[in-house]
Design a protein around this motif. Structure first.
Motif, PDB file in Angstrom:
ATOM      1  N   GLU A  51       1.048  -1.805  -0.094  1.00 50.55           N
ATOM      2  CA  GLU A  51      -0.011  -0.490   0.026  1.00 50.55           C
ATOM      3  C   GLU A  51       1.025   1.357   0.217  1.00 50.55           C
ATOM      4  OE1 GLU A  51      -3.359   0.261   2.621  1.00 50.55           O
ATOM      5  OE2 GLU A  51      -3.550  -2.232   2.722  1.00 50.55           O
ATOM      6  N   LYS A  52       2.068   1.501   1.022  1.00 49.81           N
ATOM      7  CA  LYS A  52       2.747   2.351   0.698  1.00 49.81           C
ATOM      8  C   LYS A  52       3.637   2.528  -0.676  1.00 49.81           C
ATOM      9  CE  LYS A  52       3.986   2.498   5.721  1.00 49.81           C
ATOM     10  NZ  LYS A  52       4.867   2.067   7.020  1.00 49.81           N
ATOM     11  N   ALA A  53       3.699   1.844  -0.670  1.00 52.14           N
ATOM     12  CA  ALA A  53       4.246   1.590  -2.120  1.00 52.14           C
ATOM     13  C   ALA A  53       3.971   2.608  -3.402  1.00 52.14           C
ATOM     14  CB  ALA A  53       5.099   0.510  -2.524  1.00 52.14           C
ATOM     15  N   ILE A  54       2.434   1.565  -3.381  1.00 54.33           N
ATOM     16  CA  ILE A  54       1.315   2.218  -4.530  1.00 54.33           C
ATOM     17  C   ILE A  54       1.029   3.618  -3.824  1.00 54.33           C
ATOM     18  CG2 ILE A  54      -0.635   1.262  -3.275  1.00 54.33           C
ATOM     19  CD1 ILE A  54       0.011   0.920  -7.362  1.00 54.33           C
ATOM     20  N   ALA A  55       0.887   4.141  -3.153  1.00 53.08           N
ATOM     21  CA  ALA A  55       0.256   5.084  -2.459  1.00 53.08           C
ATOM     22  C   ALA A  55       1.638   6.098  -2.930  1.00 53.08           C
ATOM     23  CB  ALA A  55       0.450   5.217  -0.966  1.00 53.08           C
ATOM     24  N   LYS A  56       2.541   5.991  -2.747  1.00 49.67           N
ATOM     25  CA  LYS A  56       3.999   6.312  -4.169  1.00 49.67           C
ATOM     26  C   LYS A  56       4.631   6.606  -5.011  1.00 49.67           C
ATOM     27  CE  LYS A  56       9.077   7.269  -2.921  1.00 49.67           C
ATOM     28  NZ  LYS A  56       9.386   7.934  -4.497  1.00 49.67           N
ATOM     29  N   LYS A  57       3.838   5.853  -5.971  1.00 49.66           N
ATOM     30  CA  LYS A  57       3.212   5.805  -7.068  1.00 49.66           C
ATOM     31  C   LYS A  57       2.660   6.824  -7.678  1.00 49.66           C
ATOM     32  CE  LYS A  57       3.788   2.290 -10.625  1.00 49.66           C
ATOM     33  NZ  LYS A  57       4.444   0.444 -11.151  1.00 49.66           N
ATOM     34  N   ILE A  58       1.263   6.756  -7.175  1.00 48.07           N
ATOM     35  CA  ILE A  58       0.466   7.759  -6.784  1.00 48.07           C
ATOM     36  C   ILE A  58       0.668   9.066  -7.427  1.00 48.07           C
ATOM     37  CG2 ILE A  58      -1.998   7.798  -6.208  1.00 48.07           C
ATOM     38  CD1 ILE A  58      -2.625   5.381  -6.087  1.00 48.07           C
ATOM     39  N   VAL A  59       1.597   8.993  -6.015  1.00 48.90           N
ATOM     40  CA  VAL A  59       1.443  10.662  -5.970  1.00 48.90           C
ATOM     41  C   VAL A  59       2.520  11.357  -7.012  1.00 48.90           C
ATOM     42  CG1 VAL A  59       3.551  12.170  -4.447  1.00 48.90           C
ATOM     43  CG2 VAL A  59       1.551  10.371  -3.771  1.00 48.90           C
TER      44      VAL A  59
END
Length: 430
Positions: free
Chosen positions: A293-301
């Motif tokens: 989740e942290k990885a995908i959130a960073k990717k979205i940002v």
């Protein structure tokens, strides 16, 4: 001659007394009986034979007399000892009687009482012989004294037996409880109650305990069975959720669009919520989901930031090319790459007819973003800065640079002079 032979036999036990004084005395008694049954010898020999026989019998009986005297002393000592034990029995009986008078059985330590009573009975049994004529009386007194004690202990045992039977019945009911973990908790309470109940008597105590223990073992076996079922179910659920995570990763492995990334994030969050509801906790899987989740959130940002920078590039390019080509902004190639918001703004800008001076608005953007202005405009910049500070203090509204730029852009018609100003503020958004 028969009397002389008998004298020889008596002489033998005088010379070598028997080990048992009672047997020795019995022998002497038998010899006298035999001697008296024999006829008279000659008158001259009869007196001499009788004298020898009496002397030998007296000598043979002397150790017996000493032994019997010692036994008499021992019997007297044994009587004293038994009288002491009788006094102890009376004392115990008085204690129990006093407790009964005030209806306070709890003041009696029945366990200690039973131990003391058993020890006292054992001591009485081993207290030694007393004279027969006094034994019957003192023995009756002892037994009569102990009877209330035995009755009290028997009643105590019966009370404890009933209480323990009730606990066994309650434990057996727990076997039908659907909530096996609640049953285990309750049976532990019953175990504590069992420990507080006293002894139920030699005949039934062990049997009661074995029955109670078996029910306990059956309940704990049910818990073990339930635990194994839950572990199997948990293992299967872990496999199911891990498979779901793997499927999600495969389905969204090559996504490049923001919408797809956001869908992936939402799917991960939904899966995480389901995992968090599981018992026992799936710690390892939750950690994996946290990381993803942290990885995908960073990717979205990162995607949004990249896309935002790209939008600014398309916007600036559309403005510059429109002025350079002297064409409507909406006809420029990069216009089609703009999002709906900026396309709408560009259309509004294309309809602007009157020109305007964006110098002061440009200084405001430079001041708010903290980038320098041309050196020849420093005095003017200070004036604008003072005005901005006053306006911001009175409004209290947070600074929104994109909104400020939108205001800057929509002030009027965009001209070639404005392209130069645009070059000054482009670094703010790139």
């Amino acid at each position: 001659p028969r009397k002389q032979n008998l004298l020889a036999e008596v002489q033998a036990i005088v010379d070598t007394p028997l080990d048992n004084p009672n047997e020795q005395a019995e022998k002497v008694k038998q010899y006298r009986k035999t001697w008296n049954s024999l006829g008279h010898a000659e008158d001259d020999a009869e007196q001499n034979l009788n004298t020898q026989f009496n002397q030998l019998c007296e000598t043979a009986f002397t150790p017996c007399r000493l032994y019997f005297a010692e036994q008499e002393k021992l019997r007297a000592q044994h009587l004293t000892t038994r009288q002491t034990y009788l006094a102890q029995a009376i004392r115990l009986a008085e204690q129990v009687a006093k407790a009964n008078e005030i209806n306070n059985d709890s003041s009696v330590d029945f366990k200690s009482l039973e131990v003391e009573l058993n020890q006292l009975v054992k001591l009485w049994q081993n207290a030694g012989q007393v004279d027969r004529e006094v034994y019957q009386e003192i023995n009756n007194q002892f037994n009569v004294t102990l009877q209330p004690l035995k009755s009290a202990i028997k009643a105590f045992h019966q009370q404890n037996k009933t209480a323990k039977q009730a606990l066994i019945a309650n434990a057996e009911k727990l076997l039908a409880n659907d909530d096996v973990y609640a049953a285990v908790t309750q049976v532990k309470t019953l175990q504590a109650q069992w420990r507080d109940i006293g002894y139920a008597g030699q005949k039934v105590e062990n049997k009661l305990w074995q029955n109670f223990r078996k029910v306990n073992d059956d309940i704990f076996a049910l818990r073990e069975q339930q635990s194994n079922l839950e572990k199997s179910a948990a293992t299967a659920k872990v496999s199911e959720l891990e498979s779901a995570l793997k499927t999600l990763e495969e389905n969204f492995s090559n996504v490049t669009q923001l919408n797809d990334l956001q869908q992936f994030e939402q799917a991960l969050q939904a899966l995480h919520r389901e995992v968090a509801q599981q018992k026992p906790k799936m710690v390892s899987l939750e950690k994996q989901l946290n990381v993803k989740e942290k990885a995908i959130a960073k990717k979205i940002v990162d995607f949004k930031q990249t896309n935002e920078k790209r939008q600014w590039g398309y916007l600036f390019s559309t403005l510059e090319q429109g002025v350079e080509n002297a064409q409507c902004f909406t006809k420029q190639n990069d216009y089609q790459q703009l999002n709906n918001f900026w396309q709408k703004k560009i259309k509004e800008l294309a309809n602007k007819a009157s020109e305007t001076n964006r110098e002061e608005a440009t200084l405001e953007l430079e001041i708010l973003s903290g980038i320098p202005s041309p050196s020849d405009l420093q005095q003017r910049r200070m004036t604008v800065q003072v005005n901005l500070m006053q306006a911001q203090m009175s409004s209290g509204v947070a600074i929104d640079l994109p909104a400020k730029f939108s205001q800057w852009l929509m002030l009027g018609k965009f001209t070639e002079q404005d392209v130069e100003l645009l070059q000054r503020i482009k670094p703010i958004f790139q």
